[in-house]
Design a protein around this motif. Structure first.
Motif, PDB file in Angstrom:
ATOM      1  N   THR A   1       0.830  -1.209   0.000  1.00  9.30           N
ATOM      2  CA  THR A   1       0.000   0.000   0.000  1.00  9.30           C
ATOM      3  C   THR A   1       0.859   1.253   0.000  1.00  9.30           C
ATOM      4  O   THR A   1       0.581   2.219  -0.725  1.00  9.30           O
ATOM      5  CB  THR A   1      -0.936   0.000   1.221  1.00  9.30           C
TER       6      THR A   1
ATOM      7  N   LYS B   1       2.320   1.733  -3.479  1.00 16.65           N
ATOM      8  CA  LYS B   1       1.278   2.162  -4.416  1.00 16.65           C
ATOM      9  C   LYS B   1       1.046   3.663  -4.309  1.00 16.65           C
ATOM     10  O   LYS B   1       0.962   4.369  -5.332  1.00 16.65           O
ATOM     11  CB  LYS B   1      -0.019   1.399  -4.118  1.00 16.65           C
ATOM     12  N   HIS B   2       0.960   4.167  -3.090  1.00 22.21           N
ATOM     13  CA  HIS B   2       0.669   5.588  -2.902  1.00 22.21           C
ATOM     14  C   HIS B   2       1.889   6.456  -3.194  1.00 22.21           C
ATOM     15  O   HIS B   2       1.749   7.540  -3.778  1.00 22.21           O
ATOM     16  CB  HIS B   2       0.142   5.826  -1.486  1.00 22.21           C
TER      17      HIS B   2
ATOM     18  N   SER C   1       2.002   6.993  -6.808  1.00 19.59           N
ATOM     19  CA  SER C   1       1.003   7.955  -7.285  1.00 19.59           C
ATOM     20  C   SER C   1       1.419   9.383  -6.963  1.00 19.59           C
ATOM     21  O   SER C   1       1.143  10.304  -7.734  1.00 19.59           O
ATOM     22  CB  SER C   1      -0.367   7.645  -6.663  1.00 19.59           C
ATOM     23  N   TRP C   2       2.111   9.589  -5.834  1.00 22.42           N
ATOM     24  CA  TRP C   2       2.610  10.930  -5.512  1.00 22.42           C
ATOM     25  C   TRP C   2       3.627  11.369  -6.563  1.00 22.42           C
ATOM     26  O   TRP C   2       3.618  12.512  -6.999  1.00 22.42           O
ATOM     27  CB  TRP C   2       3.276  10.948  -4.141  1.00 22.42           C
TER      28      TRP C   2
ATOM     29  N   LEU D   1      -2.761  13.245   1.601  1.00 27.19           N
ATOM     30  CA  LEU D   1      -2.218  12.094   0.888  1.00 27.19           C
ATOM     31  C   LEU D   1      -1.817  10.994   1.873  1.00 27.19           C
ATOM     32  O   LEU D   1      -2.082   9.809   1.638  1.00 27.19           O
ATOM     33  CB  LEU D   1      -1.017  12.515   0.046  1.00 27.19           C
ATOM     34  N   CYS D   2      -1.168  11.387   2.966  1.00 27.24           N
ATOM     35  CA  CYS D   2      -0.788  10.405   3.992  1.00 27.24           C
ATOM     36  C   CYS D   2      -2.027   9.807   4.655  1.00 27.24           C
ATOM     37  O   CYS D   2      -2.067   8.602   4.944  1.00 27.24           O
ATOM     38  CB  CYS D   2       0.099  11.061   5.046  1.00 27.24           C
TER      39      CYS D   2
ATOM     40  N   ASP E   1      -5.005   9.388   3.322  1.00 29.23           N
ATOM     41  CA  ASP E   1      -5.614   8.429   2.393  1.00 29.23           C
ATOM     42  C   ASP E   1      -4.797   7.143   2.330  1.00 29.23           C
ATOM     43  O   ASP E   1      -5.359   6.037   2.276  1.00 29.23           O
ATOM     44  CB  ASP E   1      -5.724   9.046   0.995  1.00 29.23           C
ATOM     45  N   MET E   2      -3.474   7.279   2.338  1.00 30.76           N
ATOM     46  CA  MET E   2      -2.610   6.095   2.318  1.00 30.76           C
ATOM     47  C   MET E   2      -2.826   5.262   3.575  1.00 30.76           C
ATOM     48  O   MET E   2      -2.932   4.029   3.516  1.00 30.76           O
ATOM     49  CB  MET E   2      -1.142   6.512   2.221  1.00 30.76           C
TER      50      MET E   2
ATOM     51  N   GLU F   1      -6.230   3.391   3.538  1.00 31.18           N
ATOM     52  CA  GLU F   1      -6.188   2.181   2.718  1.00 31.18           C
ATOM     53  C   GLU F   1      -5.311   1.104   3.361  1.00 31.18           C
ATOM     54  O   GLU F   1      -5.636  -0.091   3.309  1.00 31.18           O
ATOM     55  CB  GLU F   1      -5.666   2.492   1.312  1.00 31.18           C
ATOM     56  N   THR F   2      -4.214   1.524   4.004  1.00 29.96           N
ATOM     57  CA  THR F   2      -3.365   0.549   4.701  1.00 29.96           C
ATOM     58  C   THR F   2      -4.145  -0.151   5.799  1.00 29.96           C
ATOM     59  O   THR F   2      -4.098  -1.383   5.935  1.00 29.96           O
ATOM     60  CB  THR F   2      -2.125   1.241   5.309  1.00 29.96           C
TER      61      THR F   2
ATOM     62  N   THR G   1      -0.886   9.061  10.629  1.00 32.65           N
ATOM     63  CA  THR G   1      -0.723  10.180   9.694  1.00 32.65           C
ATOM     64  C   THR G   1       0.138  11.270  10.312  1.00 32.65           C
ATOM     65  O   THR G   1       1.041  11.809   9.668  1.00 32.65           O
ATOM     66  CB  THR G   1      -2.099  10.755   9.308  1.00 32.65           C
TER      67      THR G   1
END
Length: 506
Positions: free
Chosen positions: A157, A160-161, A164-165, A181-182, A184-185, A188-189, A312
């Motif tokens: 995960t 993946k993020h 995307s960054w 962004l963190c 959202d990462m 999902e994690t 986060t």
């Protein structure tokens, strides 16, 4: 003049007199509880200092800390939304609170209005034998085998993020903030680690929408009316728990087939099914406690909340502090490159993770220096003698400050210094009582090893993959509450790819 107006004019002085009398009584009641403890002498009726708390939480708590420092008591008081509060700066007094979580002393609430928001199911509201039994059932979720499974999910995960960054058109041209962004990462994690394949498609999308409702309502006043952020958050929590309960039920079905666990709920349900089978063999009429899927869904949500915003916060401070301490950053990169590189096209193994001792020291120092959950709210269930001269009144919200404890005892505590956690100095053992970022006592965080692993993995991969530069502006690193703490500018950076390419893990 009509009769209604005449009656109002006649009653107005009495109404005003009654209001003034009630305000006077409220003020007297506050001063009676306050006694000689540092704190404001006058407070607004009912709301107290809630406006200043909501408007600028950092300034509010800094003022409470300053008032606590002004005397040798180690704590200060205030008044918020009709509730008397006690802010505790002293580490010893904080431990006294953590050690006395029981019906006739302190009730851990995690959030000042947590029961309204989370409901009664929450693990943190449990005490005594019930709490011990549930923690015993949770323990198999954090064994070395389970943690090893999670590190793989975490890395997939994270990578993946991070990719995307990097693919964002603005990543290497102008600074962009990392906080959302963190977040959202991490969301999902948590979803992948906790419930893995059981949350997918439309249910995952709805989950993310509801979690956003919950996040927004966390920092709002507890006005439980239709359309308010707090009501939306409360209803969202109910839906989130229902979704997670379905995941728990699906996991039970899968684990009955004998398959190996692939996420946290699988490890949990594997053990739960064993207990259910043992109860049936013993002829017990009822299933064992804490085995109901809806209840487990509630506890899964507790895990999600505990890991999400705190993690986060730590990721953002890690980037911030590594940027401002290039010597530490260089040591991290040197250590990691000797153990793992992106070009290896492999994930970091559990054994390699253990070898990253300095990187782990950095992670632990980030958590000490910027403890994500700075305060741990409790409610006094009864009058409690905090010191020989002061008894906390029943109903008081008590805030032990783990942030303040982090800057007590340690050598040169105001300095960011990961070496304090290396074997040569062992300050984590010498000053263990001051390291309260994961709590203390019966309610100490059960997932702290998981949290540290996540931070180490992120630091190792982020620093190996990227060259990064913070966009520094006046006050950018000042603390703000969202609700855990983060840099005021949400950690704005410019990224460029440091290695030749991202790992190919297909």
């Amino acid at each position: 003049m009509d009769s209604v107006s005449a009656i109002f004019i006649w009653l107005a002085p009495y109404i005003l007199s009654m209001a003034a009398f009630l305000i006077f009584l409220e003020q007297i009641n506050y001063l009676k509880k306050k006694r000689s403890v540092p704190g404001p002498s006058l407070v607004l009726p009912f709301i107290g200092n809630a406006i200043s708390l909501v408007r600028n939480p950092t300034e509010f708590w800094d003022l409470q800390s300053d008032m606590a420092k002004s005397s040798d008591m180690g704590f200060s008081v205030n008044y918020i939304i009709g509730r008397f509060i006690v802010f505790i700066r002293s580490t010893d007094l904080s431990h006294k609170v953590f050690a006395n979580v029981r019906p006739d002393a302190f009730h851990l609430v995690g959030h000042p209005f947590g029961k309204k928001l989370f409901g009664e199911h929450n693990l943190i509201y449990m005490m005594g034998q019930e709490h011990k039994d549930l923690r015993r059932r949770i323990a198999p979720n954090f064994t070395p085998k389970a943690l090893s499974t999670y590190t793989q999910l975490q890395q997939y995960t994270i990578l993946k993020h991070l990719k995307s960054w990097m693919e964002s058109p603005e990543s290497n041209t102008k600074p962009f903030p990392l906080r959302l962004l963190c977040r959202d990462m991490n969301l999902e994690t948590s979803q992948n680690v906790f419930v893995g394949p059981y949350l997918s498609g439309d249910s995952r999308k709805r989950f993310e929408v509801d979690y956003n409702f919950f996040n927004v309502g966390l920092m709002k006043l507890p006005i439980d009316l239709p359309g308010t952020a707090f009501r939306n958050a409360r209803l969202a929590v109910s839906r989130l728990i229902e979704t997670l309960a379905v995941c728990a039920e699906d996991s039970k079905t899968k684990m009955k087939t004998g398959e190996d666990p692939t996420c946290l709920v699988d490890f949990w349900m594997q053990e739960t099914l064993r207990e259910i089978a043992a109860a049936e063999e013993a002829g017990e009429k009822h299933p064992p406690p804490h085995s109901n899927s809806t209840e487990i869904g509630g506890h899964l949500f507790d895990f999600l909340f505990a890991s999400q915003d705190a993690s986060t916060s730590s990721l953002l401070w890690a980037v911030t502090l590594l940027d401002s301490h290039p010597d530490v950053l260089e040591r991290v990169r040197t250590e990691v490159s000797g153990i793992w590189t992106p070009e290896s096209d492999t994930l970091i193994t559990t054994e390699q993770l253990r070898e990253m001792r300095y990187t782990e020291a950095v992670a632990r120092e980030v958590v000490r220096y910027r403890a994500p959950a700075t305060l741990v709210p409790h409610i006094a269930g009864e009058d409690f003698p905090l010191t020989d001269t002061y008894t906390i009144p029943k109903g008081t919200i008590v805030f032990p400050s783990v942030f303040e404890s982090s800057f007590q005892g340690f050598i040169d505590a105001d300095r960011f210094d990961p070496d304090r956690f290396m074997e040569e100095r062992q300050e984590d053992r010498v000053y263990k009582k001051n390291y309260l970022a994961f709590g203390a006592g019966a309610h100490q965080c059960v997932g702290q090893r998981y949290a540290i692993n996540h931070l180490v993995l992120f630091i190792a991969m982020f620093t190996s993959l990227f060259d990064f530069k913070r966009d520094r502006s006046d006050g950018c690193d000042e603390i703000t509450y969202v609700p855990t703490i983060c840099p005021r500018d949400d950690c704005k950076v410019v990224l460029s790819l440091r290695c030749r390419r991202f790992p190919n893990l297909s």
